[in-house]
Enzyme design. Structure first.
Site, short mmCIF file in Angstrom:
data_model
loop_
_atom_site.label_atom_id
_atom_site.label_comp_id
_atom_site.label_asym_id
_atom_site.label_seq_id
_atom_site.Cartn_x
_atom_site.Cartn_y
_atom_site.Cartn_z
N MET A 1 12.52 -4.85 -41.35
CA MET A 1 11.38 -5.19 -42.19
C MET A 1 10.79 -6.58 -41.91
O MET A 1 9.98 -7.07 -42.68
CB MET A 1 11.76 -5.05 -43.67
CG MET A 1 12.14 -3.63 -44.07
SD MET A 1 10.82 -2.43 -43.70
CE MET A 1 11.63 -0.88 -44.06
N ASN B 1 10.25 1.84 -32.29
CA ASN B 1 10.25 1.74 -33.76
C ASN B 1 10.09 3.14 -34.33
O ASN B 1 9.38 3.96 -33.78
CB ASN B 1 9.07 0.87 -34.22
CG ASN B 1 9.01 0.75 -35.74
OD1 ASN B 1 10.03 0.50 -36.40
ND2 ASN B 1 7.83 0.94 -36.33
N HIS C 1 8.63 5.10 -37.59
CA HIS C 1 7.73 4.90 -38.74
C HIS C 1 7.63 6.23 -39.50
O HIS C 1 7.44 7.28 -38.88
CB HIS C 1 6.35 4.44 -38.26
CG HIS C 1 5.41 4.18 -39.41
ND1 HIS C 1 5.48 3.03 -40.16
CD2 HIS C 1 4.45 4.96 -39.96
CE1 HIS C 1 4.57 3.10 -41.12
NE2 HIS C 1 3.94 4.26 -41.02
N ASP D 1 2.43 -1.06 -35.66
CA ASP D 1 2.42 0.41 -35.50
C ASP D 1 1.37 0.87 -34.49
O ASP D 1 0.92 2.03 -34.54
CB ASP D 1 2.20 1.12 -36.86
CG ASP D 1 3.30 0.81 -37.85
OD1 ASP D 1 4.46 0.69 -37.44
OD2 ASP D 1 3.00 0.67 -39.06
N GLU E 1 15.43 13.35 -43.15
CA GLU E 1 16.34 14.43 -42.72
C GLU E 1 15.72 15.29 -41.63
O GLU E 1 16.38 15.64 -40.65
CB GLU E 1 16.71 15.32 -43.91
CG GLU E 1 17.70 14.66 -44.84
CD GLU E 1 17.93 15.47 -46.12
OE1 GLU E 1 18.78 15.05 -46.91
OE2 GLU E 1 17.26 16.49 -46.33
N ALA F 1 12.85 14.68 -39.78
CA ALA F 1 12.13 14.06 -38.66
C ALA F 1 12.82 12.80 -38.12
O ALA F 1 13.25 12.78 -36.97
CB ALA F 1 10.69 13.76 -39.07
C1 GAR Z 1 12.94 4.48 -42.76
O1 GAR Z 1 12.29 5.49 -43.50
C2 GAR Z 1 12.01 3.93 -41.70
O2 GAR Z 1 11.19 4.90 -41.14
C3 GAR Z 1 11.21 2.95 -42.50
O3 GAR Z 1 12.17 2.33 -43.34
C4 GAR Z 1 13.20 3.26 -43.63
C5 GAR Z 1 14.55 2.61 -43.32
O4 GAR Z 1 15.62 3.40 -43.74
N1 GAR Z 1 10.54 2.02 -41.64
C6 GAR Z 1 9.29 1.59 -41.85
O5 GAR Z 1 8.64 1.87 -42.84
C7 GAR Z 1 8.75 0.67 -40.75
N2 GAR Z 1 7.33 0.51 -40.90
P1 GAR Z 1 17.10 3.20 -43.16
O6 GAR Z 1 17.48 1.73 -43.33
O7 GAR Z 1 17.94 4.09 -44.04
O8 GAR Z 1 17.12 3.64 -41.73
#
Ligand code: GAR
Length: 203
Positions: A93, A110, A112, A153, A180, A182
């Protein structure tokens, strides 16, 4: 042939990191190995997942390091120390500047949680993405794995997968389905694809 060394950057729960660890265990990810987990948040549960898997960890907090330059210098030092060749952003983040990303062309992936170019860009992360998709009333959303460049992005798309939005979805329910169906599938596949191309000299 030796494996491509991957660093996974995290900030939170680390379920995408877990999907990569599981793919490494099952052999689905075999051209690359996770050599470092780097977190921008000292309290991220992802660090625990890394420790349980015996993967070295490093914390680089933007807040504690003071400036963007010091933050990125600390990250770069950790990457060199571990001989990292590919970076995977898995729920990371913090922002990486152009001077960082331009040193890793086609080497940062990355994930998204939407079908880019929908619901992406500055300020669009985590649950906010699913809130925006539900307010727009889209019937299909999904996830995207893309290369990272200087545009949030905005880098080249590597893999995408669509996921249905269902009646009664809340942002939390939709987030879980997108993960789950994707994210946890796409991210290990994209990491394997890239590492395999690197080994073969195709990227
Ligand atoms: C995930 O859904 C990822 O796609 C998103 O944060 C979450 C992290 O979950 N990322 C973004 O939004 C990036 N722009 P995780 O820590 O359980 O992997």
């Amino acid at each position: 042939m030796s494996k491509v060394k991957i660093a996974v950057f995290v900030s939170g729960g680390g379920t995408n990191l877990q999907a990569l660890i599981d793919a490494q265990r099952s052999g689905a990810l075999h051209s690359g190995g996770i050599a470092l987990v780097l977190s921008s948040n000292p309290n991220a549960y992802a660090l625990e997942r890394a420790k349980q898997a015996g993967i070295p960890t490093k914390v680089c907090s933007r807040k504690e390091l003071g400036s963007q330059e010091e933050f990125e210098a600390a990250i770069s030092a950790a990457l060199s120390e571990h001989g990292i060749q590919v970076i995977v952003l898995a729920g990371f983040m913090s922002i990486l500047s152009e001077s960082f990303t331009c040193r890793w062309p086609q080497r940062i992936l990355n994930v998204h949680p939407s079908l880019i170019p929908s619901f992406c860009g500055k300020g669009m992360y985590g649950l906010k993405v699913h809130e925006a998709a539900l307010s727009k009333g889209v019937k299909v959303t999904g996830a995207t794995v893309h290369f990272v460049n200087e545009i949030p992005d905005g880098g080249e798309i590597v893999l995408q997968k669509a996921v249905d939005v269902l009646p009664g979805d809340t942002p939390e329910i939709l987030q879980k389905r997108v993960m789950e169906q994707a994210e946890w599938v796409l991210l290990p596949n994209a990491a394997e694809l890239l590492c395999n191309q690197i080994i073969k000299g195709e990227n």
